[in-house]
Motif scaffolding. Structure first.
Motif, PDB file in Angstrom:
ATOM      1  N   VAL A 123       0.841  -1.194   0.000  1.00 33.35           N
ATOM      2  CA  VAL A 123       0.000   0.000   0.000  1.00 33.35           C
ATOM      3  C   VAL A 123       0.882   1.252   0.000  1.00 33.35           C
ATOM      4  CG1 VAL A 123      -1.818   1.257   1.229  1.00 33.35           C
ATOM      5  CG2 VAL A 123      -1.791  -1.264   1.245  1.00 33.35           C
ATOM      6  N   GLU A 124       0.679   2.134  -0.944  1.00 29.28           N
ATOM      7  CA  GLU A 124       1.495   3.345  -1.073  1.00 29.28           C
ATOM      8  C   GLU A 124       1.491   4.170   0.205  1.00 29.28           C
ATOM      9  OE1 GLU A 124       3.886   6.339  -2.570  1.00 29.28           O
ATOM     10  OE2 GLU A 124       3.457   4.394  -3.511  1.00 29.28           O
ATOM     11  N   ALA A 125       0.343   4.335   0.817  1.00 34.78           N
ATOM     12  CA  ALA A 125       0.227   5.198   2.001  1.00 34.78           C
ATOM     13  C   ALA A 125       0.949   4.635   3.222  1.00 34.78           C
ATOM     14  CB  ALA A 125      -1.247   5.432   2.339  1.00 34.78           C
ATOM     15  N   LEU A 126       1.301   3.345   3.196  1.00 36.02           N
ATOM     16  CA  LEU A 126       1.940   2.723   4.347  1.00 36.02           C
ATOM     17  C   LEU A 126       3.458   2.636   4.224  1.00 36.02           C
ATOM     18  CD1 LEU A 126      -0.529  -0.253   5.013  1.00 36.02           C
ATOM     19  CD2 LEU A 126      -0.587   2.058   5.969  1.00 36.02           C
ATOM     20  N   LYS A 127       4.024   3.125   3.128  1.00 33.74           N
ATOM     21  CA  LYS A 127       5.465   2.979   2.893  1.00 33.74           C
ATOM     22  C   LYS A 127       6.321   3.692   3.941  1.00 33.74           C
ATOM     23  CE  LYS A 127       6.982   3.479  -1.367  1.00 33.74           C
ATOM     24  NZ  LYS A 127       7.105   3.998  -2.755  1.00 33.74           N
ATOM     25  N   SER A 128       5.744   4.670   4.622  1.00 32.00           N
ATOM     26  CA  SER A 128       6.520   5.415   5.615  1.00 32.00           C
ATOM     27  C   SER A 128       6.590   4.712   6.963  1.00 32.00           C
ATOM     28  CB  SER A 128       5.902   6.808   5.818  1.00 32.00           C
ATOM     29  OG  SER A 128       4.590   6.690   6.364  1.00 32.00           O
ATOM     30  N   LEU A 129       5.828   3.635   7.152  1.00 28.07           N
ATOM     31  CA  LEU A 129       5.770   2.958   8.445  1.00 28.07           C
ATOM     32  C   LEU A 129       6.978   2.048   8.634  1.00 28.07           C
ATOM     33  CD1 LEU A 129       1.979   2.019   8.525  1.00 28.07           C
ATOM     34  CD2 LEU A 129       3.102   4.049   9.454  1.00 28.07           C
ATOM     35  N   TYR A 161      -3.854 -12.197  -7.308  1.00 26.56           N
ATOM     36  CA  TYR A 161      -2.816 -13.037  -7.878  1.00 26.56           C
ATOM     37  C   TYR A 161      -1.958 -12.281  -8.892  1.00 26.56           C
ATOM     38  CZ  TYR A 161      -5.528 -17.097  -6.178  1.00 26.56           C
ATOM     39  OH  TYR A 161      -6.195 -18.024  -5.405  1.00 26.56           O
ATOM     40  N   ASP A 162      -2.231 -10.991  -9.139  1.00 24.62           N
ATOM     41  CA  ASP A 162      -1.566 -10.295 -10.241  1.00 24.62           C
ATOM     42  C   ASP A 162      -0.150  -9.836  -9.916  1.00 24.62           C
ATOM     43  OD1 ASP A 162      -1.976  -8.081  -8.605  1.00 24.62           O
ATOM     44  OD2 ASP A 162      -3.514  -7.181  -9.884  1.00 24.62           O
ATOM     45  N   GLY A 163       0.200  -9.771  -8.638  1.00 29.92           N
ATOM     46  CA  GLY A 163       1.541  -9.359  -8.270  1.00 29.92           C
ATOM     47  C   GLY A 163       1.818  -7.887  -8.453  1.00 29.92           C
ATOM     48  N   VAL A 164       0.760  -7.071  -8.475  1.00 31.23           N
ATOM     49  CA  VAL A 164       0.920  -5.632  -8.691  1.00 31.23           C
ATOM     50  C   VAL A 164       0.761  -4.897  -7.370  1.00 31.23           C
ATOM     51  CG1 VAL A 164       0.041  -3.595  -9.869  1.00 31.23           C
ATOM     52  CG2 VAL A 164       0.093  -5.793 -11.056  1.00 31.23           C
ATOM     53  N   SER A 165       1.766  -4.093  -7.038  1.00 33.55           N
ATOM     54  CA  SER A 165       1.756  -3.302  -5.814  1.00 33.55           C
ATOM     55  C   SER A 165       1.641  -1.830  -6.153  1.00 33.55           C
ATOM     56  CB  SER A 165       3.053  -3.540  -5.027  1.00 33.55           C
ATOM     57  OG  SER A 165       3.254  -2.542  -4.051  1.00 33.55           O
ATOM     58  N   GLU A 166       0.688  -1.138  -5.509  1.00 36.34           N
ATOM     59  CA  GLU A 166       0.615   0.302  -5.733  1.00 36.34           C
ATOM     60  C   GLU A 166       1.780   1.016  -5.052  1.00 36.34           C
ATOM     61  OE1 GLU A 166      -3.083   1.704  -4.056  1.00 36.34           O
ATOM     62  OE2 GLU A 166      -2.167   2.006  -2.087  1.00 36.34           O
ATOM     63  N   ALA A 167       2.425   0.335  -4.104  1.00 35.11           N
ATOM     64  CA  ALA A 167       3.561   0.918  -3.387  1.00 35.11           C
ATOM     65  C   ALA A 167       4.850   0.838  -4.199  1.00 35.11           C
ATOM     66  CB  ALA A 167       3.755   0.226  -2.041  1.00 35.11           C
ATOM     67  N   TYR A 168       5.091  -0.302  -4.852  1.00 37.51           N
ATOM     68  CA  TYR A 168       6.369  -0.514  -5.538  1.00 37.51           C
ATOM     69  C   TYR A 168       6.241  -0.945  -6.986  1.00 37.51           C
ATOM     70  CZ  TYR A 168       8.322  -0.217  -0.819  1.00 37.51           C
ATOM     71  OH  TYR A 168       8.683   0.218   0.444  1.00 37.51           O
ATOM     72  N   ASP A 397      -6.646   7.227  10.350  1.00 37.44           N
ATOM     73  CA  ASP A 397      -5.978   8.347   9.686  1.00 37.44           C
ATOM     74  C   ASP A 397      -5.846   8.142   8.181  1.00 37.44           C
ATOM     75  OD1 ASP A 397      -5.649   9.612  12.144  1.00 37.44           O
ATOM     76  OD2 ASP A 397      -3.668   8.723  12.482  1.00 37.44           O
ATOM     77  N   LEU A 398      -5.882   6.879   7.744  1.00 34.70           N
ATOM     78  CA  LEU A 398      -5.718   6.603   6.314  1.00 34.70           C
ATOM     79  C   LEU A 398      -6.870   7.152   5.483  1.00 34.70           C
ATOM     80  CD1 LEU A 398      -4.382   2.923   6.410  1.00 34.70           C
ATOM     81  CD2 LEU A 398      -3.079   5.024   6.056  1.00 34.70           C
ATOM     82  N   PRO A 403      -6.450   8.924  -1.329  1.00 36.16           N
ATOM     83  CA  PRO A 403      -7.423   9.659  -2.159  1.00 36.16           C
ATOM     84  C   PRO A 403      -8.724   8.878  -2.325  1.00 36.16           C
ATOM     85  CG  PRO A 403      -5.254   9.599  -3.201  1.00 36.16           C
ATOM     86  CD  PRO A 403      -5.200   8.651  -2.049  1.00 36.16           C
ATOM     87  N   GLU A 404      -9.810   9.599  -2.419  1.00 34.62           N
ATOM     88  CA  GLU A 404     -11.114   8.950  -2.554  1.00 34.62           C
ATOM     89  C   GLU A 404     -11.253   8.195  -3.863  1.00 34.62           C
ATOM     90  OE1 GLU A 404     -14.558  11.229  -1.604  1.00 34.62           O
ATOM     91  OE2 GLU A 404     -13.612  12.259   0.071  1.00 34.62           O
ATOM     92  N   ASP A 405     -10.457   8.578  -4.878  1.00 36.04           N
ATOM     93  CA  ASP A 405     -10.548   7.867  -6.145  1.00 36.04           C
ATOM     94  C   ASP A 405      -9.646   6.634  -6.182  1.00 36.04           C
ATOM     95  OD1 ASP A 405      -8.120   9.123  -6.248  1.00 36.04           O
ATOM     96  OD2 ASP A 405      -8.425  10.094  -8.187  1.00 36.04           O
ATOM     97  N   ASN A 406      -8.928   6.346  -5.086  1.00 39.24           N
ATOM     98  CA  ASN A 406      -8.144   5.126  -4.999  1.00 39.24           C
ATOM     99  C   ASN A 406      -9.094   3.928  -5.037  1.00 39.24           C
ATOM    100  OD1 ASN A 406      -6.907   2.786  -3.329  1.00 39.24           O
ATOM    101  ND2 ASN A 406      -5.145   4.115  -3.639  1.00 39.24           N
ATOM    102  N   GLU A 407      -8.730   2.895  -5.798  1.00 39.71           N
ATOM    103  CA  GLU A 407      -9.645   1.768  -5.980  1.00 39.71           C
ATOM    104  C   GLU A 407      -9.947   1.027  -4.679  1.00 39.71           C
ATOM    105  OE1 GLU A 407      -8.206  -1.476  -8.360  1.00 39.71           O
ATOM    106  OE2 GLU A 407      -6.120  -1.089  -7.815  1.00 39.71           O
TER     107      GLU A 407
END
Length: 586
Positions: A123-129, A161-168, A397-398, A403-407
């Motif tokens: 998750v992109e928003a969690l990369k700072s943790l 199963y797609d292996g796609v990360s919005e973070a990386y 807090d998330l 963003p509200e348009d995040n899937e």
């Protein structure tokens, strides 16, 4: 060519100490095919250090993961990996060996906490943790001497199963980089090991996330029984189904890792529900190339394309997978196993009564019931609080960060609303959990274990997946899943909680890996490890992906055990025209 790579070539060359007169043959291995046993033998002989090995893996990550084909399997490198390797080398020099993984570099799925490293869960928003402590499984690996090389990429929220990360970003399948999924959600774990960027990686599974990428990346992947390895310190998805397990190139390496991973954890939420003695003294003790002799292996008809599609019992099987399975059956019989075709009663109860007719078996509540959202929310919140982050102090807090348009915004908001309403609850405060697990235990006992006992079945065997790795394109992949289904034995392994292990079964005409799965009895990991080992020893089908060839300095020859009268010197050099080869008995 990176400076680090140049330095390593020089360092590797400098490890040639002496040529020992009279040596008839030397042990050899390449990094692409090396096992933990190979590396430990080189360590023991003084011919290789953890520092050198760790550097070699970092070189491959530089060359193939960060550049070249950009496989993108490693989300984050441990900046202290080389220092940790050096410390382990020093301990070895002083005669202290922590365990069977001493000096072995491993990668950890990014849903696990690793002290000092970020945990994104894709998750992109969690990369700072940043984790302040290790997950239980990571502690066990460290205690066994492993070097934590870094974090493996994964599917966002472990959803797909797609292996796609919005973070990386997306992970690329090294066997089919142009159009095939690597499998998920443990995508980076699968690709990194297949591409020889670590000897071992940890995955996590709720509905196939170890077995699917292990199949698509030609690995041995073990989905253990529910609760066998504590999931403390990892991000959950469906708490009563979540498990963690190892992924490696060989059954032996998986068994060695299981000896390190399986131990008592007072924080294991499964403690009230698991057997008192959940593991044997050693899993490696069950690795015998006669393990299949005299065993009865059952072929579940729905998982080999022979169920009744009209009743929702089965899906078709890809012709190439079917052909490979026929060859696998011949091997199993040649190894002394008896094969029978069966219908598993529990499968019929679940798939017909529930999926087709909508009646839940034995009062088992829906897998997507409120209790799962409540427990998920509780453990999400506990994890967030444990990071002590200045900006994200609560999962709630998330809602203001994503963003509200995040899937996945609505998913995040649903969990946040449960927390904000005070409805997030740990397992022990949810009576529905006891009800569900009692119902599942009853179903597993009466319609799975007793069936195995009555029919004299030692394990079930079938293709891990009845289809080849789908295209990466979401719409095209959906068509594949609609035709073939998503995962055989999802019910038995992920709801009944029994163990399953994948082992390479061959490759399609396009070079796509296919796997065989052994499905065992509840807490029967040791037995299916033995069956998988016997099959693997008889076939030896693993092939490294051609996309990531060996780099200079990755092939070794050395004298493993000097004779007592011989000069106490060890040879280590890159394999070339003068290298002597030693065939290992697998």
């Amino acid at each position: 060519m990176s400076d680090r790579w140049k330095q390593n070539v020089l360092a590797t060359s400098s490890l040639t100490l002496a040529l020992i007169p009279g040596i008839a043959e030397a042990a050899t291995f390449s990094l692409q095919e090396a096992s933990i046993a190979d590396v430990n033998a080189a360590f023991d002989a003084g011919a290789l250090t953890s520092s050198t090995l760790t550097q070699l893996y970092l070189n491959r990550i530089d060359t193939y993961d960060r550049a070249g084909p950009n496989l993108n399997s490693v989300a984050y490198l441990n900046p202290n990996a080389l220092a940790e390797a050096a410390e382990l080398d020093e301990l070895r020099r002083k005669g202290t060996i922590l365990g069977p993984l001493h000096g072995i570099p491993v990668l950890i799925k990014d849903s696990y906490n690793v002290k000092g490293l970020p945990t994104s869960n894709g998750v992109e928003a969690l990369k700072s943790l940043t984790a302040t402590d290790d997950a239980f499984a990571v502690k066990q690996l460290r205690d066994a001497g492993a070097v934590i090389l870094g974090k493996a990429n994964m599917s966002t929220w472990a959803f797909s199963y797609d292996g796609v990360s919005e973070a990386y970003g997306p992970v690329i399948n090294p066997y089919a980089p142009d159009d095939r999924t690597p499998g998920g959600s443990s995508s980076g774990s699968g690709v990194s090991v297949a591409s020889s960027m670590a000897l071992l990686a940890m995955g996590g599974e709720t509905g196939g996330s170890i077995r699917v990428p292990s199949t698509h990346d030609s690995l041995v992947g073990l989905k253990p029984s529910a609760g066998l390895i504590s999931v403390a310190g990892t991000w959950p998805l469906t708490t009563e189904r979540d498990v963690v397990g190892p992924m490696a190139k060989s059954v032996t390496d998986v068994a060695i890792s299981m000896d390190a991973l399986v131990a008592y954890d007072p924080n294991n939420i499964w403690n009230p529900y698991i057997p008192d003695n959940p593991r044997p003294t050693s899993y490696t003790a069950y690795l015998d190339d006669n393990s299949l002799q005299g065993k009865v292996l059952a072929l579940p008809r729905p998982y080999i394309g022979k169920g009744d599609p009209a009743k929702g019992e089965s899906f078709p099987i890809d012709p190439q997978v079917a052909e490979a399975f026929e060859q696998a059956k011949e091997v199993l019989e040649a190894q002394g196993a008896t094969l029978i075709e069966v219908d598993i009663p529990a499968h019929e109860t679940w798939f017909i009564d529930y999926l087709v007719e909508g009646n839940l078996p034995n009062g088992y509540p829906s897998p997507e019931s409120t209790r799962n959202l409540q427990s998920r929310a509780y453990y999400y919140e506990e994890l967030i609080k444990g990071y002590n982050d200045d900006e994200i102090k609560s999962f709630v807090d998330l809602v203001d960060i994503i963003p509200e348009d995040n899937e996945n915004y609505e998913y995040v908001k649903e969990i946040a609303d449960i927390i904000a309403a005070g409805e997030a609850k740990p397992w022990e405060e949810l009576p529905e959990v006891d009800q569900a697990l009692e119902a599942i235990a009853k179903l597993r006992t009466e319609e799975y274990e007793e069936f195995m006992a009555e029919e004299g079945i030692d394990a079930f065997v079938f293709p891990s997946l009845n289809y080849l790795a789908p295209p990466q394109d979401e719409e095209e992949a959906s068509e594949v899943y609609e035709l073939y289904g998503s995962l055989p034995a999802r019910f038995e392994a992920n709801i009944l909680g029994v163990p399953g292990i994948t082992v390479p079964m061959g490759y399609s005409e396009e070079g796509i890996p296919m796997s065989l799965e052994f499905l065992g009895n509840y807490y029967g990991e040791a037995e299916i490890l033995g069956y998988a080992y016997d099959y693997e020893a008889a076939t030896n089908l693993y092939q490294p992906p051609a996309l990531v060839p060996a780099l200079p300095g990755e092939e070794f020859s050395y004298q493993p055990i000097p004779e007592p009268s011989a000069t106490p010197a060890i040879v280590l050099f890159g394999l070339g025209a003068f290298a002597l080869k030693y065939k290992r008995k697998r």
